[in-house]
Design an enzyme around this catalytic site. Structure first.
Site, PDB file in Angstrom:
ATOM      1  N   ARG A  95       0.836  -1.201   0.000  1.00  0.00           N
ATOM      2  CA  ARG A  95       0.000   0.000   0.000  1.00  0.00           C
ATOM      3  C   ARG A  95       0.873   1.254   0.000  1.00  0.00           C
ATOM      4  O   ARG A  95       1.876   1.317   0.726  1.00  0.00           O
ATOM      5  CB  ARG A  95      -0.950  -0.011   1.215  1.00  0.00           C
ATOM      6  CG  ARG A  95      -1.950  -1.135   1.123  1.00  0.00           C
ATOM      7  CD  ARG A  95      -3.039  -1.095   2.174  1.00  0.00           C
ATOM      8  NE  ARG A  95      -3.736  -2.377   2.165  1.00  0.00           N
ATOM      9  CZ  ARG A  95      -4.694  -2.711   1.302  1.00  0.00           C
ATOM     10  NH1 ARG A  95      -5.097  -1.845   0.402  1.00  0.00           N
ATOM     11  NH2 ARG A  95      -5.250  -3.906   1.340  1.00  0.00           N
ATOM     12  N   ASP A  96       0.440   2.231  -0.817  1.00  0.00           N
ATOM     13  CA  ASP A  96       1.164   3.498  -0.891  1.00  0.00           C
ATOM     14  C   ASP A  96       1.080   4.209   0.454  1.00  0.00           C
ATOM     15  O   ASP A  96       0.017   4.255   1.087  1.00  0.00           O
ATOM     16  CB  ASP A  96       0.578   4.378  -2.004  1.00  0.00           C
ATOM     17  CG  ASP A  96       1.513   5.509  -2.403  1.00  0.00           C
ATOM     18  OD1 ASP A  96       2.031   5.477  -3.531  1.00  0.00           O
ATOM     19  OD2 ASP A  96       1.723   6.429  -1.569  1.00  0.00           O
ATOM     20  N   ILE A  97       2.180   4.773   0.900  1.00  0.00           N
ATOM     21  CA  ILE A  97       2.243   5.435   2.204  1.00  0.00           C
ATOM     22  C   ILE A  97       1.442   6.747   2.197  1.00  0.00           C
ATOM     23  O   ILE A  97       1.065   7.248   3.258  1.00  0.00           O
ATOM     24  CB  ILE A  97       3.727   5.675   2.589  1.00  0.00           C
ATOM     25  CG1 ILE A  97       3.890   5.781   4.085  1.00  0.00           C
ATOM     26  CG2 ILE A  97       4.315   6.876   1.861  1.00  0.00           C
ATOM     27  CD1 ILE A  97       5.337   5.725   4.552  1.00  0.00           C
ATOM     28  N   ASN A 148       4.572   6.312 -13.742  1.00  0.00           N
ATOM     29  CA  ASN A 148       5.145   7.624 -14.041  1.00  0.00           C
ATOM     30  C   ASN A 148       6.609   7.492 -14.463  1.00  0.00           C
ATOM     31  O   ASN A 148       7.316   6.603 -13.980  1.00  0.00           O
ATOM     32  CB  ASN A 148       5.052   8.528 -12.808  1.00  0.00           C
ATOM     33  CG  ASN A 148       3.611   8.804 -12.403  1.00  0.00           C
ATOM     34  OD1 ASN A 148       2.744   8.961 -13.255  1.00  0.00           O
ATOM     35  ND2 ASN A 148       3.342   8.853 -11.104  1.00  0.00           N
ATOM     36  N   VAL A 171      10.353   7.967  -7.174  1.00  0.00           N
ATOM     37  CA  VAL A 171      11.181   6.833  -6.761  1.00  0.00           C
ATOM     38  C   VAL A 171      11.647   6.124  -8.026  1.00  0.00           C
ATOM     39  O   VAL A 171      10.820   5.682  -8.845  1.00  0.00           O
ATOM     40  CB  VAL A 171      10.409   5.860  -5.845  1.00  0.00           C
ATOM     41  CG1 VAL A 171      11.309   4.693  -5.454  1.00  0.00           C
ATOM     42  CG2 VAL A 171       9.881   6.579  -4.601  1.00  0.00           C
ATOM     43  N   HIS A 231       7.342   1.297 -10.806  1.00  0.00           N
ATOM     44  CA  HIS A 231       6.228   0.825  -9.984  1.00  0.00           C
ATOM     45  C   HIS A 231       4.932   1.155 -10.684  1.00  0.00           C
ATOM     46  O   HIS A 231       4.765   2.242 -11.240  1.00  0.00           O
ATOM     47  CB  HIS A 231       6.265   1.454  -8.588  1.00  0.00           C
ATOM     48  CG  HIS A 231       6.549   2.926  -8.590  1.00  0.00           C
ATOM     49  ND1 HIS A 231       7.817   3.445  -8.784  1.00  0.00           N
ATOM     50  CD2 HIS A 231       5.719   3.985  -8.454  1.00  0.00           C
ATOM     51  CE1 HIS A 231       7.752   4.763  -8.747  1.00  0.00           C
ATOM     52  NE2 HIS A 231       6.485   5.125  -8.551  1.00  0.00           N
ATOM     53  N   HIS A 262       1.227   2.041 -10.199  1.00  0.00           N
ATOM     54  CA  HIS A 262       0.220   2.490  -9.234  1.00  0.00           C
ATOM     55  C   HIS A 262      -1.108   1.825  -9.599  1.00  0.00           C
ATOM     56  O   HIS A 262      -1.543   1.898 -10.755  1.00  0.00           O
ATOM     57  CB  HIS A 262       0.012   4.004  -9.330  1.00  0.00           C
ATOM     58  CG  HIS A 262       1.162   4.853  -8.912  1.00  0.00           C
ATOM     59  ND1 HIS A 262       1.225   5.460  -7.678  1.00  0.00           N
ATOM     60  CD2 HIS A 262       2.280   5.223  -9.564  1.00  0.00           C
ATOM     61  CE1 HIS A 262       2.336   6.184  -7.601  1.00  0.00           C
ATOM     62  NE2 HIS A 262       3.005   6.052  -8.734  1.00  0.00           N
TER      63      HIS A 262
HETATM   64  P1  AMP Z   1       6.004   8.153  -8.112  1.00  0.00           P
HETATM   65  O1  AMP Z   1       5.833   9.598  -7.738  1.00  0.00           O
HETATM   66  O2  AMP Z   1       5.213   7.731  -9.302  1.00  0.00           O
HETATM   67  O3  AMP Z   1       7.480   7.803  -8.230  1.00  0.00           O
HETATM   68  O4  AMP Z   1       5.387   7.332  -6.917  1.00  0.00           O
HETATM   69  C1  AMP Z   1       6.107   7.025  -5.771  1.00  0.00           C
HETATM   70  C2  AMP Z   1       5.094   6.630  -4.730  1.00  0.00           C
HETATM   71  O5  AMP Z   1       5.761   5.961  -3.684  1.00  0.00           O
HETATM   72  C3  AMP Z   1       4.343   7.803  -4.098  1.00  0.00           C
HETATM   73  O6  AMP Z   1       2.941   7.664  -4.316  1.00  0.00           O
HETATM   74  C4  AMP Z   1       4.713   7.709  -2.620  1.00  0.00           C
HETATM   75  O7  AMP Z   1       3.648   8.056  -1.769  1.00  0.00           O
HETATM   76  C5  AMP Z   1       5.102   6.244  -2.492  1.00  0.00           C
HETATM   77  N1  AMP Z   1       6.027   5.927  -1.414  1.00  0.00           N
HETATM   78  C6  AMP Z   1       7.199   6.546  -1.121  1.00  0.00           C
HETATM   79  N2  AMP Z   1       7.797   5.949  -0.082  1.00  0.00           N
HETATM   80  C7  AMP Z   1       6.985   4.922   0.287  1.00  0.00           C
HETATM   81  C8  AMP Z   1       7.045   3.921   1.315  1.00  0.00           C
HETATM   82  N3  AMP Z   1       8.074   3.862   2.179  1.00  0.00           N
HETATM   83  N4  AMP Z   1       6.043   3.034   1.404  1.00  0.00           N
HETATM   84  C9  AMP Z   1       4.993   3.095   0.539  1.00  0.00           C
HETATM   85  N5  AMP Z   1       4.885   3.996  -0.442  1.00  0.00           N
HETATM   86  C10 AMP Z   1       5.861   4.904  -0.569  1.00  0.00           C
END
Ligand code: AMP
Length: 117
Positions: free
Chosen positions: A29-31, A87, A96, A100, A102
């Protein structure tokens, strides 16, 4: 290749709310969820961006979608629908650098995603 926070989640160095794991991918799950359901599905192979996906990654990247469909069903959002987004780089809003997918749903999502131009 530089380590990202997602490599650390794969290696269980930092916690995450994991909903699925297999030999090729991990889903958690997204944080900072943007909808009632917001799950990230990541390959265990650290591919930095969509630009770095090669033919040898096709099975792995395709698998992310198979898992997204399975999780959508488990979360009960398959019928109403959902969005899958990957993205890329700065203009795509990537933060990140480990690809990934979403999986976002549980409410009606706006489209187009760039209402302010
Ligand atoms: P993006 O902006 O497409 O690279 O998405 C990165 C996603 O990773 C964002 O929606 C963040 O909220 C999520 N995220 C960052 N760190 C964590 C974490 N430790 N656990 C879960 N989700 C994370």
């Amino acid at each position: 290749m530089s380590e990202t926070i997602f490599s650390r989640i794969i290696n269980r160095e930092i916690p995450a709310d994991i909903v699925h794991e297999d030999d090729q991918c991990l889903a958690f799950r997204d944080i900072n969820p943007q909808a009632p359901v917001h799950i990230l599905i990541i390959p265990k192979k650290a591919i930095p961006t969509v630009n770095d996906i090669t033919e040898e990654d096709e099975k792995t990247v395709g698998h992310l979608y198979t898992v997204a469909a399975r999780i959508a069903k488990e979360e009960g959002i398959d019928g109403d629908g959902f969005r899958t987004v990957m993205n890329c780089n700065e203009h795509g809003g990537q933060s990140v650098y480990h690809i990934h997918l979403h999986l976002i749903g549980g409410k009606a999502l706006g489209w187009p995603p760039f209402p302010n131009g």
